[in-house]
Scaffold this motif. Structure first.
Motif, PDB file in Angstrom:
ATOM      1  N   ARG A  12      42.176  41.478  52.691  1.00 45.48           N
ATOM      2  CA  ARG A  12      41.333  42.649  52.510  1.00 45.48           C
ATOM      3  C   ARG A  12      40.543  42.573  51.207  1.00 45.48           C
ATOM      4  N   ASP A  13      39.263  42.872  51.280  1.00 38.49           N
ATOM      5  CA  ASP A  13      38.406  42.877  50.091  1.00 38.49           C
ATOM      6  C   ASP A  13      38.659  44.151  49.307  1.00 38.49           C
ATOM      7  N   THR A  14      39.038  44.003  48.050  1.00 40.46           N
ATOM      8  CA  THR A  14      39.350  45.170  47.213  1.00 40.46           C
ATOM      9  C   THR A  14      38.190  45.561  46.303  1.00 40.46           C
ATOM     10  N   THR A  15      37.073  44.855  46.381  1.00 43.53           N
ATOM     11  CA  THR A  15      35.934  45.162  45.516  1.00 43.53           C
ATOM     12  C   THR A  15      35.513  46.618  45.696  1.00 43.53           C
ATOM     13  N   GLY A  16      35.431  47.334  44.583  1.00 43.64           N
ATOM     14  CA  GLY A  16      35.025  48.732  44.605  1.00 43.64           C
ATOM     15  C   GLY A  16      36.172  49.718  44.721  1.00 43.64           C
ATOM     16  N   LEU A  17      37.381  49.228  45.023  1.00 41.76           N
ATOM     17  CA  LEU A  17      38.522  50.130  45.132  1.00 41.76           C
ATOM     18  C   LEU A  17      39.071  50.475  43.752  1.00 41.76           C
ATOM     19  N   PHE A  18      39.612  51.666  43.638  1.00 33.63           N
ATOM     20  CA  PHE A  18      40.268  52.119  42.423  1.00 33.63           C
ATOM     21  C   PHE A  18      41.739  51.738  42.582  1.00 33.63           C
ATOM     22  N   VAL A  19      42.235  50.821  41.751  1.00 30.37           N
ATOM     23  CA  VAL A  19      43.581  50.281  41.915  1.00 30.37           C
ATOM     24  C   VAL A  19      44.401  50.486  40.649  1.00 30.37           C
ATOM     25  N   ARG A  20      45.712  50.403  40.803  1.00 32.28           N
ATOM     26  CA  ARG A  20      46.619  50.435  39.649  1.00 32.28           C
ATOM     27  C   ARG A  20      47.517  49.221  39.734  1.00 32.28           C
ATOM     28  N   VAL A  21      47.571  48.474  38.629  1.00 34.48           N
ATOM     29  CA  VAL A  21      48.423  47.300  38.527  1.00 34.48           C
ATOM     30  C   VAL A  21      49.255  47.428  37.259  1.00 34.48           C
ATOM     31  N   THR A  48      36.655  45.308  27.344  1.00 33.64           N
ATOM     32  CA  THR A  48      35.555  45.470  26.394  1.00 33.64           C
ATOM     33  C   THR A  48      35.138  46.927  26.231  1.00 33.64           C
ATOM     34  N   ARG A  49      35.497  47.804  27.180  1.00 32.56           N
ATOM     35  CA  ARG A  49      35.193  49.238  27.065  1.00 32.56           C
ATOM     36  C   ARG A  49      36.353  50.015  26.441  1.00 32.56           C
ATOM     37  N   VAL A  50      37.411  49.316  26.099  1.00 34.27           N
ATOM     38  CA  VAL A  50      38.636  49.937  25.582  1.00 34.27           C
ATOM     39  C   VAL A  50      38.722  49.673  24.085  1.00 34.27           C
ATOM     40  N   THR A  51      39.023  50.713  23.297  1.00 36.49           N
ATOM     41  CA  THR A  51      39.076  50.533  21.848  1.00 36.49           C
ATOM     42  C   THR A  51      40.406  49.962  21.369  1.00 36.49           C
ATOM     43  N   ASN A  52      41.485  50.142  22.140  1.00 34.54           N
ATOM     44  CA  ASN A  52      42.804  49.627  21.763  1.00 34.54           C
ATOM     45  C   ASN A  52      43.409  48.831  22.912  1.00 34.54           C
ATOM     46  N   PRO A  53      42.970  47.597  23.135  1.00 32.78           N
ATOM     47  CA  PRO A  53      43.539  46.820  24.238  1.00 32.78           C
ATOM     48  C   PRO A  53      45.010  46.494  23.969  1.00 32.78           C
ATOM     49  N   PRO A  54      45.809  46.338  25.016  1.00 32.80           N
ATOM     50  CA  PRO A  54      47.224  46.013  24.846  1.00 32.80           C
ATOM     51  C   PRO A  54      47.406  44.664  24.149  1.00 32.80           C
ATOM     52  N   VAL A  65      38.694  49.956  38.431  1.00 32.85           N
ATOM     53  CA  VAL A  65      37.892  49.593  39.590  1.00 32.85           C
ATOM     54  C   VAL A  65      37.940  48.074  39.742  1.00 32.85           C
ATOM     55  N   ALA A  66      38.278  47.603  40.937  1.00 33.18           N
ATOM     56  CA  ALA A  66      38.277  46.171  41.220  1.00 33.18           C
ATOM     57  C   ALA A  66      36.830  45.731  41.409  1.00 33.18           C
ATOM     58  N   SER A  67      36.449  44.662  40.722  1.00 32.68           N
ATOM     59  CA  SER A  67      35.053  44.234  40.743  1.00 32.68           C
ATOM     60  C   SER A  67      34.967  42.707  40.778  1.00 32.68           C
ATOM     61  N   ARG A  78      38.020  52.343  32.868  1.00 31.98           N
ATOM     62  CA  ARG A  78      36.917  53.169  32.377  1.00 31.98           C
ATOM     63  C   ARG A  78      37.039  53.512  30.902  1.00 31.98           C
ATOM     64  N   SER A  79      38.284  53.666  30.430  1.00 36.84           N
ATOM     65  CA  SER A  79      38.505  54.077  29.040  1.00 36.84           C
ATOM     66  C   SER A  79      39.951  53.789  28.652  1.00 36.84           C
ATOM     67  N   ASN A  80      40.319  54.137  27.421  1.00 33.63           N
ATOM     68  CA  ASN A  80      41.709  53.977  26.956  1.00 33.63           C
ATOM     69  C   ASN A  80      42.695  54.709  27.852  1.00 33.63           C
ATOM     70  N   ALA A  81      42.268  55.830  28.435  1.00 36.46           N
ATOM     71  CA  ALA A  81      43.156  56.639  29.265  1.00 36.46           C
ATOM     72  C   ALA A  81      43.627  55.894  30.515  1.00 36.46           C
ATOM     73  N   ASP A  82      42.934  54.838  30.906  1.00 31.95           N
ATOM     74  CA  ASP A  82      43.301  54.074  32.099  1.00 31.95           C
ATOM     75  C   ASP A  82      44.356  53.004  31.832  1.00 31.95           C
ATOM     76  N   ILE A  83      44.792  52.874  30.575  1.00 33.06           N
ATOM     77  CA  ILE A  83      45.813  51.890  30.218  1.00 33.06           C
ATOM     78  C   ILE A  83      47.006  52.618  29.623  1.00 33.06           C
ATOM     79  N   THR A  84      48.182  52.396  30.221  1.00 32.59           N
ATOM     80  CA  THR A  84      49.416  53.013  29.746  1.00 32.59           C
ATOM     81  C   THR A  84      50.349  51.907  29.264  1.00 32.59           C
ATOM     82  N   LEU A  85      50.769  52.007  28.010  1.00 34.47           N
ATOM     83  CA  LEU A  85      51.713  51.025  27.442  1.00 34.47           C
ATOM     84  C   LEU A  85      53.137  51.465  27.707  1.00 34.47           C
ATOM     85  N   TYR A  86      54.054  50.496  27.906  1.00 28.41           N
ATOM     86  CA  TYR A  86      55.474  50.788  28.121  1.00 28.41           C
ATOM     87  C   TYR A  86      56.304  50.155  27.042  1.00 28.41           C
TER      88      TYR A  86
END
Length: 86
Positions: A12-21, A48-54, A65-67, A78-86
């Motif tokens: 299945r092509d995931t391009t354009g889907l909003f995914v969580r990994v 590159t759009r995130v100010t604090n990458p993991p 978004v899968a691209s 989209r932003s820092n809010a889309d990355i959750t650290l554990y």
């Protein structure tokens, strides 16, 4: 959906889907990180759009978004809010 399925080139092509990994940051180069979840698959994440990458070796989840970028499958948070650290 595991990390491999989110960016797979077969099936299945995931391009354009909003995914969580999730996974461990196994590589960090020039604003891009590679996540590994232990299943053998990896995901490239454009931070590159995130100010604090993991940091390398940290565990996180990414909602994005899968691209396609230059023919490679890449996840675009989209932003820092889309990355959750554990």
């Amino acid at each position: 959906m595991n990390n491999h399925a989110a960016v797979a080139t077969v099936g299945r092509d995931t391009t354009g889907l909003f995914v969580r990994v999730w996974g461990r940051v196994s590589q960090s180069i020039n604003g891009y990180i590679t996540l590994t979840d232990g299943s053998g698959g990896t995901c490239i994440v454009d931070c590159t759009r995130v100010t604090n990458p993991p940091a390398l070796g940290s565990y996180c989840s990414v909602t994005a978004v899968a691209s396609l970028v230059s023919g490679s499958r890449v996840l675009l948070p989209r932003s820092n809010a889309d990355i959750t650290l554990y």
